[in-house]
Write a protein that holds these residues in place. Structure first.
Motif, mmCIF file in Angstrom:
data_model
loop_
_atom_site.group_PDB
_atom_site.id
_atom_site.type_symbol
_atom_site.label_atom_id
_atom_site.label_comp_id
_atom_site.label_asym_id
_atom_site.label_seq_id
_atom_site.Cartn_x
_atom_site.Cartn_y
_atom_site.Cartn_z
ATOM 1 N N VAL A 170 4.986 -4.061 -9.672
ATOM 2 C CA VAL A 170 3.814 -3.464 -9.927
ATOM 3 C C VAL A 170 3.287 -3.080 -9.217
ATOM 4 C CG1 VAL A 170 1.416 -4.821 -10.203
ATOM 5 C CG2 VAL A 170 3.560 -5.380 -11.487
ATOM 6 N N LEU A 171 3.270 -2.891 -7.538
ATOM 7 C CA LEU A 171 2.646 -2.256 -6.171
ATOM 8 C C LEU A 171 3.062 -1.102 -7.102
ATOM 9 C CD1 LEU A 171 0.684 -3.239 -4.251
ATOM 10 C CD2 LEU A 171 3.268 -3.398 -2.677
ATOM 11 N N ARG A 172 3.843 -0.376 -6.614
ATOM 12 C CA ARG A 172 4.493 0.882 -7.297
ATOM 13 C C ARG A 172 4.004 1.697 -8.304
ATOM 14 N NH1 ARG A 172 8.354 3.884 -9.478
ATOM 15 N NH2 ARG A 172 9.515 2.112 -10.595
ATOM 16 N N THR A 173 3.777 0.547 -9.062
ATOM 17 C CA THR A 173 2.712 1.553 -10.835
ATOM 18 C C THR A 173 1.460 1.537 -9.630
ATOM 19 O OG1 THR A 173 4.357 0.262 -11.794
ATOM 20 C CG2 THR A 173 2.455 1.199 -13.022
ATOM 21 N N MET A 174 1.031 0.536 -9.468
ATOM 22 C CA MET A 174 -0.398 1.068 -8.644
ATOM 23 C C MET A 174 -0.711 2.195 -7.960
ATOM 24 S SD MET A 174 -1.032 -2.882 -7.724
ATOM 25 C CE MET A 174 -2.828 -2.638 -7.440
ATOM 26 N N LEU A 175 0.351 2.685 -7.320
ATOM 27 C CA LEU A 175 0.175 4.200 -6.847
ATOM 28 C C LEU A 175 0.553 4.846 -7.009
ATOM 29 C CD1 LEU A 175 2.832 2.704 -3.602
ATOM 30 C CD2 LEU A 175 -0.323 3.376 -3.592
ATOM 31 N N GLY A 176 1.200 4.446 -8.589
ATOM 32 C CA GLY A 176 1.420 5.666 -9.136
ATOM 33 C C GLY A 176 3.017 6.919 -9.239
ATOM 34 N N PHE A 177 4.079 5.878 -8.289
ATOM 35 C CA PHE A 177 4.947 6.518 -7.517
ATOM 36 C C PHE A 177 6.749 6.427 -8.268
ATOM 37 C CE2 PHE A 177 2.740 7.121 -2.529
ATOM 38 C CZ PHE A 177 1.973 7.700 -3.315
ATOM 39 N N THR A 178 7.150 8.204 -7.116
ATOM 40 C CA THR A 178 8.613 6.957 -7.876
ATOM 41 C C THR A 178 9.086 6.438 -6.525
ATOM 42 O OG1 THR A 178 9.454 8.798 -6.454
ATOM 43 C CG2 THR A 178 8.845 9.182 -9.679
ATOM 44 N N PRO A 179 10.142 5.426 -6.777
ATOM 45 C CA PRO A 179 10.792 4.618 -5.767
ATOM 46 C C PRO A 179 11.198 5.917 -4.281
ATOM 47 C CG PRO A 179 12.003 4.186 -7.344
ATOM 48 C CD PRO A 179 10.677 5.782 -7.753
#
Length: 343
Positions: free
Chosen positions: A82-91
């Protein structure tokens, strides 16, 4: 009834290639609207639980602090996604920025492994022994900083990756979208920039191709034909890039099969070039009537149905041996595969 190219001679194809292009186009199928879920697919209900856990830990996104976020990512790992999706980043992007900002080495291997582990077991608490703890802390600290800071100044001809409805003005943007309905036009715009399901499609791209390869395997096995199916990036002597199937074996290649699916015409062109190269290898030091092995193309997806000139090149490179999912039942009888049939 018009012939399929695999029923024609090379002379017939060269004489009237248009009709054979039409024949292939008529049986191409596209499944771009349907994708396999694959291992690690995150259902919405699971994603939402991670969102709610993160929301509660940060007091409705008013206190996005590492000391508040880190414990919830350990206890409810799906909140990492969820946190990564908020950033809009790939791993890998998240790992790279975290390394830059904190000085802690968060390798691509680590972040990819972590992301997959979370998606496979989204609600199993993380074991944070060893370097995992310091790397996860670096990721969380970086995410919190970026979400709080919002978008920095950039040139007018540039756009920042955090220039999104939920991160543009830091915590204010996050709180606004968390506490109200998202403006539909903005949601559509961001979807336009990112393509729906793009990340998931990338993660299951191999599974999409597996459907055609499985059908070929079934056809060969049903006919009792010995074959060697190669693995991704495998090295096979005599080939700079291993073909998908070699019959009867890599030690005596007599027939090779390339199985390719694409929904993009640019990618289709690259795949046609790849098969053309195999055709050239089969003729190295040989006469056109005596190739080293027969090259067969089994294709699918709307990408192959866009450029007629590319399809003509494919037909010539394979001497007409182009098959689709709809014509696989003709594969054995219309190629040299019939020489290896035992059933």
């Amino acid at each position: 009834m018009p012939k399929f190219p695999f029923e024609a001679t090379l002379e017939e194809i060269l004489k009237d290639s248009e009709q054979f292009v039409d024949a292939v186009f008529s049986c191409l199928e596209s499944e771009f609207l349907i994708m396999p879920k694959g291992a690690g697919f995150v259902e919405y209900a699971v994603f939402e639980r991670g969102y709610e856990a993160l929301k509660a830990a940060t007091r409705n996104f008013t206190e996005i602090l590492p000391e508040r976020v880190f414990p919830v990512t350990v206890d409810e790992p799906i909140s990492i996604v969820v946190l990564r999706t908020m950033l809009g980043f790939t791993p890998p992007e998240w790992g790279y920025v975290a390394t830059q900002r904190t000085g802690v080495e968060v390798s691509q291997g680590f972040i990819r492994s972590l992301d997959r582990k979370v998606r496979m077991a989204p609600e199993t608490p993380l074991n944070i022994n060893g370097v995992t703890k310091s790397r996860l802390e670096a990721l969380i600290r970086t995410a919190c900083q970026l979400l709080v800071e919002g978008v920095p100044e950039v040139r007018k001809d540039q756009i920042h990756r955090l220039d999104k409805a939920d991160t543009k003005r830091g915590l204010e943007s996050v709180r606004n979208l968390a506490g109200m309905g998202v403006p539909y036009a903005m949601l559509l715009y961001e979807r336009f920039l990112g393509r729906p399901f793009a990340g998931h499609r990338d993660s299951v791209s191999e599974l999409i191709g597996d459907s055609l390869e499985s059908a070929i395997e079934e056809t060969l096995s049903k006919a009792g034909i010995s074959f060697r199916k190669t693995k991704r990036a495998e090295k096979i002597e005599g080939f700079d890039q291993a073909p998908d199937f070699i019959i009867p074996s890599e030690f005596n290649p007599q027939v090779i099969i390339e199985a390719k699916i694409t929904e993009d015409d640019g990618t289709a062109r690259d795949k046609v070039t790849r098969i053309q190269h195999l055709g050239e290898l089969s003729l190295a030091g040989r006469s056109p009537d005596d190739p080293k092995y027969e090259v067969i193309a089994c294709i699918g997806g709307r990408g192959f149905g866009v450029r007629r000139e590319d399809m003509k090149k494919l037909l010539i490179a394979t001497r007409g041996k182009v098959f689709t999912a709809k014509t696989l039942d003709h594969l054995v009888e219309n190629t040299r595969l019939k020489e290896f049939r035992t059933k």
